[in-house]
Structure formats: C-alpha cells, structure tokens
Motif scaffolding. Sequence first.
Motif, PDB file in Angstrom:
ATOM      1  N   VAL A   1       0.870  -1.174   0.000  1.00 31.85           N
ATOM      2  CA  VAL A   1       0.000   0.000   0.000  1.00 31.85           C
ATOM      3  C   VAL A   1       0.907   1.223   0.000  1.00 31.85           C
ATOM      4  CG1 VAL A   1      -1.881   1.188   1.158  1.00 31.85           C
ATOM      5  CG2 VAL A   1      -1.708  -1.318   1.303  1.00 31.85           C
ATOM      6  N   THR A   2       0.954   1.909  -1.133  1.00 34.03           N
ATOM      7  CA  THR A   2       1.831   3.062  -1.304  1.00 34.03           C
ATOM      8  C   THR A   2       1.004   4.330  -1.463  1.00 34.03           C
ATOM      9  OG1 THR A   2       1.925   3.117  -3.722  1.00 34.03           O
ATOM     10  CG2 THR A   2       3.358   1.517  -2.614  1.00 34.03           C
ATOM     11  N   GLY A   3       1.674   5.457  -1.535  1.00 33.89           N
ATOM     12  CA  GLY A   3       0.991   6.721  -1.784  1.00 33.89           C
ATOM     13  C   GLY A   3       0.315   6.754  -3.141  1.00 33.89           C
ATOM     14  N   ARG A   4       0.716   5.877  -4.040  1.00 37.08           N
ATOM     15  CA  ARG A   4       0.126   5.796  -5.382  1.00 37.08           C
ATOM     16  C   ARG A   4      -1.001   4.782  -5.481  1.00 37.08           C
ATOM     17  NH1 ARG A   4       5.468   5.523  -9.210  1.00 37.08           N
ATOM     18  NH2 ARG A   4       6.468   7.431  -8.480  1.00 37.08           N
TER      19      ARG A   4
ATOM     20  N   ILE B   1      15.161  -4.766  -1.661  1.00 39.53           N
ATOM     21  CA  ILE B   1      14.972  -5.481  -0.399  1.00 39.53           C
ATOM     22  C   ILE B   1      14.220  -4.562   0.546  1.00 39.53           C
ATOM     23  CG2 ILE B   1      16.126  -6.630   1.518  1.00 39.53           C
ATOM     24  CD1 ILE B   1      18.543  -7.029  -0.405  1.00 39.53           C
ATOM     25  N   LEU B   2      13.024  -4.983   0.963  1.00 40.90           N
ATOM     26  CA  LEU B   2      12.179  -4.178   1.839  1.00 40.90           C
ATOM     27  C   LEU B   2      12.133  -4.843   3.212  1.00 40.90           C
ATOM     28  CD1 LEU B   2      11.383  -3.608  -1.145  1.00 40.90           C
ATOM     29  CD2 LEU B   2       9.107  -3.089  -0.313  1.00 40.90           C
ATOM     30  N   TYR B   3      12.650  -4.149   4.215  1.00 41.79           N
ATOM     31  CA  TYR B   3      12.643  -4.638   5.592  1.00 41.79           C
ATOM     32  C   TYR B   3      11.354  -4.164   6.246  1.00 41.79           C
ATOM     33  CZ  TYR B   3      17.584  -5.705   4.860  1.00 41.79           C
ATOM     34  OH  TYR B   3      18.774  -6.217   4.386  1.00 41.79           O
ATOM     35  N   ILE B   4      10.574  -5.113   6.770  1.00 39.62           N
ATOM     36  CA  ILE B   4       9.222  -4.823   7.248  1.00 39.62           C
ATOM     37  C   ILE B   4       9.133  -5.010   8.758  1.00 39.62           C
ATOM     38  CG2 ILE B   4       6.777  -5.337   6.933  1.00 39.62           C
ATOM     39  CD1 ILE B   4       7.784  -6.822   4.278  1.00 39.62           C
TER      40      ILE B   4
ATOM     41  N   SER C   1      12.809   0.024   6.380  1.00 38.36           N
ATOM     42  CA  SER C   1      13.898   0.522   5.534  1.00 38.36           C
ATOM     43  C   SER C   1      13.924  -0.311   4.267  1.00 38.36           C
ATOM     44  CB  SER C   1      15.242   0.437   6.264  1.00 38.36           C
ATOM     45  OG  SER C   1      15.585  -0.907   6.523  1.00 38.36           O
ATOM     46  N   MET C   2      14.722   0.140   3.307  1.00 39.48           N
ATOM     47  CA  MET C   2      14.799  -0.606   2.064  1.00 39.48           C
ATOM     48  C   MET C   2      16.133  -0.377   1.377  1.00 39.48           C
ATOM     49  SD  MET C   2      11.900   1.685   0.150  1.00 39.48           S
ATOM     50  CE  MET C   2      11.896   0.833  -1.368  1.00 39.48           C
ATOM     51  N   VAL C   3      16.514  -1.336   0.568  1.00 34.89           N
ATOM     52  CA  VAL C   3      17.698  -1.241  -0.271  1.00 34.89           C
ATOM     53  C   VAL C   3      17.197  -1.349  -1.703  1.00 34.89           C
ATOM     54  CG1 VAL C   3      19.880  -2.312  -0.930  1.00 34.89           C
ATOM     55  CG2 VAL C   3      19.156  -2.332   1.468  1.00 34.89           C
TER      56      VAL C   3
ATOM     57  N   GLY D   1      11.053   1.592  -6.939  1.00 28.93           N
ATOM     58  CA  GLY D   1      11.075   2.939  -7.493  1.00 28.93           C
ATOM     59  C   GLY D   1       9.950   3.161  -8.490  1.00 28.93           C
ATOM     60  N   GLN D   2       9.699   2.176  -9.340  1.00 30.84           N
ATOM     61  CA  GLN D   2       8.607   2.276 -10.317  1.00 30.84           C
ATOM     62  C   GLN D   2       7.260   2.446  -9.633  1.00 30.84           C
ATOM     63  OE1 GLN D   2       8.963  -1.437 -12.397  1.00 30.84           O
ATOM     64  NE2 GLN D   2      10.600  -0.724 -13.746  1.00 30.84           N
ATOM     65  N   LEU D   3       7.101   1.791  -8.496  1.00 32.85           N
ATOM     66  CA  LEU D   3       5.818   1.795  -7.789  1.00 32.85           C
ATOM     67  C   LEU D   3       5.709   2.923  -6.763  1.00 32.85           C
ATOM     68  CD1 LEU D   3       5.610  -2.052  -7.188  1.00 32.85           C
ATOM     69  CD2 LEU D   3       4.397  -0.713  -8.946  1.00 32.85           C
ATOM     70  N   GLY D   4       6.803   3.629  -6.518  1.00 30.94           N
ATOM     71  CA  GLY D   4       6.787   4.698  -5.528  1.00 30.94           C
ATOM     72  C   GLY D   4       6.790   4.200  -4.093  1.00 30.94           C
ATOM     73  N   VAL D   5       7.361   3.018  -3.859  1.00 28.55           N
ATOM     74  CA  VAL D   5       7.408   2.438  -2.514  1.00 28.55           C
ATOM     75  C   VAL D   5       8.415   3.224  -1.675  1.00 28.55           C
ATOM     76  CG1 VAL D   5       7.938   0.365  -1.170  1.00 28.55           C
ATOM     77  CG2 VAL D   5       6.826   0.153  -3.408  1.00 28.55           C
ATOM     78  N   LEU D   6       7.989   3.548  -0.442  1.00 28.62           N
ATOM     79  CA  LEU D   6       8.827   4.311   0.482  1.00 28.62           C
ATOM     80  C   LEU D   6       8.755   3.717   1.885  1.00 28.62           C
ATOM     81  CD1 LEU D   6       7.676   7.892  -0.580  1.00 28.62           C
ATOM     82  CD2 LEU D   6       9.871   6.803  -1.126  1.00 28.62           C
ATOM     83  N   PRO D   7       9.788   3.954   2.708  1.00 27.52           N
ATOM     84  CA  PRO D   7       9.668   3.564   4.114  1.00 27.52           C
ATOM     85  C   PRO D   7       8.403   4.188   4.704  1.00 27.52           C
ATOM     86  CG  PRO D   7      11.921   4.153   3.619  1.00 27.52           C
ATOM     87  CD  PRO D   7      11.099   4.531   2.400  1.00 27.52           C
TER      88      PRO D   7
END
Length: 148
Positions: free
Chosen positions: A30-33, A88-91, A99-101, A130-136
């Motif tokens: 679930v992202t801002g987009r 890599i998304l740390y949840i 955080s993410m790499v 990045g394409q999906l706009g995923v952020l911490p």
Amino acid sequence: MRLLVGAVPALGVAGPALAAGPRLEPLELVTGRGVVRFQVEIAATEAEQRKGLMFRKSLAPDRGMLFVYKKPQRAAFWMKNTLIPLDILYIGPDGRILSMVRNARPLDETPLPSGGPVLGVLEIAGGRAGQLGVLPGDRVRHRIFPKG
C-alpha cells in the motif's frame, strides 16, 4: 542469497512446494500511489532463507519472496550467488516498511542491514520499488502482519 544476522526459522509455514513449483501467496504493498498486488514465495525455514533467490536468472514484476520470522529481529542480507538486482524491503512488526535497499547489486557480499527489528523481509525485482513509488512507512499486507 543470504543469511541474515540472527536469523531464526519462522512461522509454521509449509515447506517448499513439490515439483510443480513454489507455492505462492498474495501480498499487497500500500503506497501513496495505491495498492500493488504481488504473488510471493515464502522463505520460512532456515534452509529456504539461506537459499533465498540465489541462482535465479529472472523475477517477474509481480513476484517476490517474503522471508518470515517468528519474532522481530535485526536482519542483514547480502547478494552472494544472487544473479539479478533486487529491491529489499525490511518490514517491521506492524507491517510498515522500516527501511529498504534499492537495486542491490548481484553477487555483492556486502551486508545490507535492516536498521532495526523486522518481522519480515520482502525481495522484489530490482528497480520495482522505485517504479511503484514504494517508500519507508508504506504498509505491507500479508497474513503475518496485523491488519491495518
């Protein structure tokens, strides 16, 4: 791909699928987009977590691997024997991305730490976050995380 610092085999998830291929489970970011749906393999056992996505030559844009832990812990991944770039998304335990790499380099053995306790780690194709706009702070919906 790995192993994580202090990794512990995770939830009582079924082991690897038989010859038919890996068992996939739904996961949503679930992202801002908006909401993006993935089908993910579960790496729950120590052996599955050690292997991760090593030796794979491709990863579809709607696929990934979710590493699941029994309890929150710090983790650090590396890209040893991993042939493709990965995000890599740390949840965290609350289901939010801690955080993410982005675009972790194939075959690099540099540890990539989580920066805090995590309950899961999601690997997706490099550049996809990045394409999906995923952020911490974005939320991950999957059965191991609390609803919210």
